[in-house]
Design a protein around this motif. Sequence first.
Motif, PDB file in Angstrom:
ATOM      1  N   SER A   3       1.133  -1.056  -0.627  1.00  0.00           N
ATOM      2  CA  SER A   3      -0.372   0.516   0.309  1.00  0.00           C
ATOM      3  C   SER A   3       0.900   0.951  -0.352  1.00  0.00           C
ATOM      4  N   LEU A   4       0.597   2.433  -0.886  1.00  0.00           N
ATOM      5  CA  LEU A   4       0.833   3.096  -1.270  1.00  0.00           C
ATOM      6  C   LEU A   4       0.954   4.140   0.027  1.00  0.00           C
ATOM      7  N   THR A   5       1.921   5.140   0.732  1.00  0.00           N
ATOM      8  CA  THR A   5       1.608   6.062   2.195  1.00  0.00           C
ATOM      9  C   THR A   5       2.547   6.955   1.169  1.00  0.00           C
ATOM     10  N   PRO A   6       2.140   8.117   1.815  1.00  0.00           N
ATOM     11  CA  PRO A   6       2.018   9.317   1.712  1.00  0.00           C
ATOM     12  C   PRO A   6       4.097   9.283   1.621  1.00  0.00           C
ATOM     13  N   LEU A   7       4.514   8.914   3.105  1.00  0.00           N
ATOM     14  CA  LEU A   7       6.216   8.051   2.949  1.00  0.00           C
ATOM     15  C   LEU A   7       7.067   7.718   2.196  1.00  0.00           C
ATOM     16  N   LYS A   8       6.029   6.611   1.310  1.00  0.00           N
ATOM     17  CA  LYS A   8       6.549   6.523   0.555  1.00  0.00           C
ATOM     18  C   LYS A   8       6.517   6.973  -0.672  1.00  0.00           C
ATOM     19  N   LEU A   9       5.905   7.874  -0.784  1.00  0.00           N
ATOM     20  CA  LEU A   9       5.853   8.559  -1.761  1.00  0.00           C
ATOM     21  C   LEU A   9       6.749   9.649  -1.914  1.00  0.00           C
ATOM     22  N   PHE A  10       6.778   9.992  -0.830  1.00  0.00           N
ATOM     23  CA  PHE A  10       7.984  11.039  -0.995  1.00  0.00           C
ATOM     24  C   PHE A  10       9.015  10.920  -0.881  1.00  0.00           C
ATOM     25  N   LYS A  11       9.136   9.550  -0.182  1.00  0.00           N
ATOM     26  CA  LYS A  11      10.772   8.935  -0.574  1.00  0.00           C
ATOM     27  C   LYS A  11      11.054   8.349  -1.787  1.00  0.00           C
TER      28      LYS A  11
END
Length: 117
Positions: A3-11
Amino acid sequence: MNSLTPLKLFKSLSDDTRLTLVLLLREKGELCVCELSGMMREPQPKTSRHLALLKECGLLCDRRDGKWIYYRLSPHMPAWAAAVIEQAYQCQREDIRRLSRQAEKENATTNGKAVCL
């Protein structure tokens, strides 16, 4: 797919190469690894590694056509993530278009077809 999280997206987008790849795909729709490597002026293995990371987090999907792999933005990414990418694209649109036009002038593509070896 995780699941894509904001943290994963921004990293994922915090790396200049990965951000540029995503924005080029937003501009062009679908591109072959060799086209992206040419536009980025980066070696194909480096480009492929970054594309694999973006695919792993769910931002990209791919399809194989013979020995070539074409990437595009995933239609399954969450709407909030697509909105972030769209906003980033709007901020960098002219730079991305200039990069794309420059690659076309340098014969990185021919009639929309990759010039892959």
